[in-house]
Write a protein that holds these residues in place. Structure first.
Motif, short mmCIF file in Angstrom:
data_model
loop_
_atom_site.label_atom_id
_atom_site.label_comp_id
_atom_site.label_asym_id
_atom_site.label_seq_id
_atom_site.Cartn_x
_atom_site.Cartn_y
_atom_site.Cartn_z
N TYR A 1 0.49 -1.30 -0.01
CA TYR A 1 -0.30 -0.12 0.16
C TYR A 1 0.52 1.56 -0.06
O TYR A 1 1.93 1.03 0.82
CB TYR A 1 -1.20 0.13 1.44
CG TYR A 1 -0.04 0.10 2.61
CD1 TYR A 1 -0.08 1.28 2.83
CD2 TYR A 1 0.69 -1.16 3.27
CE1 TYR A 1 0.42 1.52 4.24
CE2 TYR A 1 0.57 -1.13 4.63
CZ TYR A 1 0.71 0.15 4.96
OH TYR A 1 1.66 0.70 6.24
N ASN A 2 0.47 2.21 -0.64
CA ASN A 2 1.36 3.43 -1.01
C ASN A 2 2.77 3.60 -1.92
O ASN A 2 3.43 4.28 -1.75
CB ASN A 2 1.58 4.06 0.18
CG ASN A 2 0.63 4.97 1.06
OD1 ASN A 2 -1.06 4.96 0.62
ND2 ASN A 2 -0.09 4.75 2.26
N GLY A 3 2.37 2.42 -2.05
CA GLY A 3 3.56 1.94 -3.01
C GLY A 3 3.70 3.14 -4.34
O GLY A 3 2.92 3.18 -4.74
N PRO A 4 4.42 3.72 -4.36
CA PRO A 4 4.56 4.69 -5.53
C PRO A 4 4.58 4.23 -6.53
O PRO A 4 4.20 2.69 -7.50
CB PRO A 4 6.14 4.84 -5.95
CG PRO A 4 6.46 3.29 -5.91
CD PRO A 4 6.34 2.65 -4.58
N ARG A 5 4.46 4.93 -7.86
CA ARG A 5 4.51 4.58 -9.70
C ARG A 5 4.77 5.49 -9.81
O ARG A 5 5.62 6.58 -10.03
CB ARG A 5 2.66 4.64 -9.82
CG ARG A 5 3.05 4.33 -11.48
CD ARG A 5 1.49 4.61 -12.10
NE ARG A 5 1.60 5.06 -13.28
CZ ARG A 5 0.70 6.30 -14.08
NH1 ARG A 5 -0.70 6.50 -13.51
NH2 ARG A 5 0.58 6.65 -15.59
N GLY A 6 6.30 5.18 -10.31
CA GLY A 6 7.37 5.66 -11.32
C GLY A 6 8.41 5.13 -11.06
O GLY A 6 8.25 3.84 -11.50
N ASP B 1 3.64 12.68 -8.63
CA ASP B 1 4.27 13.40 -9.19
C ASP B 1 5.23 12.23 -10.14
O ASP B 1 5.70 12.25 -8.78
CB ASP B 1 4.87 14.74 -9.94
CG ASP B 1 5.36 14.98 -10.80
OD1 ASP B 1 4.82 14.30 -12.12
OD2 ASP B 1 5.65 16.06 -10.78
N PHE B 2 5.59 11.63 -11.56
CA PHE B 2 6.08 10.39 -12.17
C PHE B 2 7.10 11.31 -13.25
O PHE B 2 7.65 10.22 -13.36
CB PHE B 2 5.37 8.91 -11.91
CG PHE B 2 4.40 9.51 -13.01
CD1 PHE B 2 4.93 9.02 -14.75
CD2 PHE B 2 3.09 9.62 -13.06
CE1 PHE B 2 3.46 8.75 -14.57
CE2 PHE B 2 2.72 9.50 -14.01
CZ PHE B 2 3.19 9.02 -15.28
N ASP B 3 6.64 12.36 -13.38
CA ASP B 3 7.13 12.52 -14.93
C ASP B 3 7.15 14.10 -15.27
O ASP B 3 7.63 14.72 -16.11
CB ASP B 3 6.01 12.16 -15.81
CG ASP B 3 4.88 12.57 -16.20
OD1 ASP B 3 4.90 13.53 -15.46
OD2 ASP B 3 4.04 12.79 -17.39
N GLY B 4 7.67 14.97 -14.01
CA GLY B 4 7.28 16.09 -14.09
C GLY B 4 6.44 17.10 -14.25
O GLY B 4 5.97 18.24 -14.91
N SER C 1 7.21 2.44 -21.94
CA SER C 1 7.38 2.60 -19.82
C SER C 1 6.15 2.86 -19.27
O SER C 1 5.58 4.10 -19.91
CB SER C 1 9.03 3.02 -19.45
OG SER C 1 8.21 3.20 -18.04
N LYS C 2 5.83 2.19 -18.48
CA LYS C 2 4.26 2.10 -17.85
C LYS C 2 4.59 3.44 -16.64
O LYS C 2 4.40 4.37 -16.22
CB LYS C 2 3.90 1.03 -17.39
CG LYS C 2 3.54 0.21 -18.61
CD LYS C 2 3.07 -1.11 -18.05
CE LYS C 2 3.68 -2.00 -17.46
NZ LYS C 2 3.15 -2.92 -17.03
N GLU C 3 5.72 2.64 -16.52
CA GLU C 3 6.38 4.02 -15.60
C GLU C 3 6.19 5.38 -15.01
O GLU C 3 6.17 6.00 -14.52
CB GLU C 3 7.51 3.03 -15.29
CG GLU C 3 7.37 1.99 -14.19
CD GLU C 3 6.74 0.80 -15.02
OE1 GLU C 3 7.64 1.47 -16.08
OE2 GLU C 3 6.24 -0.28 -14.15
N THR C 4 7.00 5.61 -16.98
CA THR C 4 7.00 6.79 -17.26
C THR C 4 6.74 7.89 -17.48
O THR C 4 5.83 9.07 -17.52
CB THR C 4 8.69 7.38 -17.83
OG1 THR C 4 8.46 6.36 -19.31
CG2 THR C 4 9.81 7.06 -17.04
N GLY C 5 5.09 7.25 -17.96
CA GLY C 5 3.70 7.59 -18.61
C GLY C 5 3.86 7.68 -20.62
O GLY C 5 3.27 8.13 -20.99
#
Length: 483
Positions: free
Chosen positions: A195-200, A309-312, A352-356
């Motif tokens: 839980y609360n794991g990041p997406r990035g 925020d994961f991509d700026g 990449s799913k992590e960077t969008g």
């Protein structure tokens, strides 16, 4: 208006049927009560001599997953790949080996709703249905705590649950048997976060496959499957007499239901098949990455939401709240098997799913689609993405998609391209068979594409051909299936 010419809103007539009684029964599987593994079968034999409500009769169960690999479940209907119905050993509803895809498309289109309580509506990255938070590597499983002796999930009988009329007099039929085939383990996800794991770009991202050695082989079991049926009886006997009279006058009774045939091919830029059907009412195409059928993956993000925020560019799109408010986003996910995307070269299938980057549609050229039936184009042009969306809504007789809320979601998470081949229907309409009859021609049907941004190597194409099926029931419990 009724026969007297009075509008319905002014009519004071009241229909009444007396001596109606209801009862419900629980049925154990004829295949035994042992846990059922992927690709296994569960069979139920339905009661005789009753009016069976097919819409509300459901199968309940719980699920056990491999421990300590971050396993996560899809929607409950995705755990079963096929539903078949037999009458006295004769198959009257064949279903498809891709029943889970048929069900998922209906949910995406809004033709079917999933209950959040018993249908496992949402991807649960942070906790379980029963309120337990999941630590790192914890799997979502329901074989203990409340699930020790309780069924927590329920599914209906797919398209057969929508049979008309809804109440079936089982005394007119031979022994009805329901056969469910459990899906393979690739319908699961295995996430590398709690839980609360990041997406990035973090290795602990929800979208990353769990790094435990057993994660690629994570599996599940269906435990304590039971079917409950809702039944009615009419003690007056007038209904039974009316049914017998109808059967005597016409020779048979007609029941009707949808039966969607699924054709699966590797997408090479076109897909072709032949079909002979009494009433072909709709064609739908969805595209799924090949990897979804061969490997277990991490979670797939639904475009537009992130916890941080994961991509700026901020956490979320504006429609979800503050587009620049870090930590204010809404995270939503799905499994790889539930994701249908337009097969584009850019963004690439493995972006990449992590960077969008995976859902940034910034390349011109397009992937335009068109159907051909016996070489006749339907529609008479190659549809762009907006036209694909509008034709699909027309085919399903909806004004908006139930799931996709912005174009990027439609293209990345919930894409489908459909055309109607019969008259529009609503749930309140009496059953009307108006689809394309291809019995005389055994029609060749193809899905074609054009555009410079096509990916013709990394996707599987699933074509859903929705047909009307008529079940004729005659004297002596004889049956005839007209496809």
């Amino acid at each position: 208006m009724d026969s007297g010419g009075i509008p319905q809103v002014l009519a004071y007539g009241l229909s009444q049927m007396s001596s109606v009684s209801y009862n419900g029964f629980s049925i154990s599987p004829s295949t035994g009560t042992a846990n059922v593994l992927p690709n296994g079968q569960i069979r139920f034999q339905l009661p005789n001599n009753a009016l069976l409500d097919m819409k509300t009769s459901k199968v309940t169960f719980s699920v056990k997953t491999t421990a300590d690999v971050g396993a996560r479940l899809p929607q409950a209907s995705q755990l079963f790949s096929r539903i078949e119905v037999k009458c006295a050993g004769i198959s009257i509803y064949n279903g498809s080996n891709f029943n889970h895809i048929v069900e998922n498309v209906k949910v995406n289109m809004g033709q079917k709703k999933v209950c959040g309580v018993t249908g496992h509506k949402d991807f649960l990255d942070a906790g379980t249905q029963t309120g337990k938070l999941l630590a790192v590597n914890d799997s979502e499983t329901y074989n203990d705590e409340l699930g020790t002796d309780q069924a927590l999930f329920a599914i209906d009988l797919g398209e057969f649950s929508e049979i008309q009329p809804r109440l079936i007099d089982t005394s007119l039929l031979g022994q009805l048997e329901i056969i469910l085939t459990v899906n393979d383990n690739k319908c699961l996800a295995a996430v590398n976060a709690s839980y609360n794991g990041p997406r990035g770009t973090s290795t602990n991202a929800v979208t990353v496959l769990n790094d435990s050695t057993g994660a690629p082989a994570a599996t599940f079991e269906i435990i304590r499957p039971t079917m409950f049926v809702n039944m009615y009886s009419l003690s007056s006997g007038s209904y039974a007499q009316a049914v017998r009279s109808k059967m005597s006058d016409v020779g048979y009774l007609s029941l009707c239901y949808d039966n969607t045939l699924v054709f699966n091919q590797t997408w090479t830029g076109s897909s072709r098949f032949s079909l002979s059907a009494n009433s072909l009412k709709r064609l739908t195409a969805v595209f799924r990455r090949k990897t979804a059928a061969s490997t277990i993956e991490g979670a797939v993000p639904i475009v537009g939401g992130a916890a941080a925020d994961f991509d700026g560019d901020g956490a979320v799109y504006g429609i979800y709240g503050s587009s620049n408010g870090n930590g204010r986003g809404i995270q939503e996910f799905q499994t790889a098997g539930e994701q249908y995307s337009l097969p584009t070269a850019e963004p690439a299938y493995n972006a990449s799913k992590e960077t969008g980057v995976a859902f940034h549609y910034d390349t011109a050229g397009g992937v335009n689609l068109n159907w051909k039936i016996q070489s006749a184009q339907v529609p008479n042009y190659f549809a762009t993405v907006a036209e694909q969306a509008e034709l699909t809504k027309h085919a399903y007789n909806i004004d908006e998609f139930a799931k996709a809320r912005v174009m990027a979601q439609y293209l990345y998470n919930f894409h489908a391209f459909a055309i109607p081949l019969g008259l529009p229907e609503t749930p309140l309409d009496r059953k009307l068979i108006s689809g394309l009859n291809t019995n005389a021609t055994n029609a060749f049907i193809s899905l074609e594409s054009s555009g410079s941004n096509r990916d013709v190597a990394n996707y599987d194409c699933f074509i859903l051909a929705c047909c009307d099926t008529i079940l004729r029931v005659g004297e002596g419990k004889s049956v005839e299936v007209i496809n």
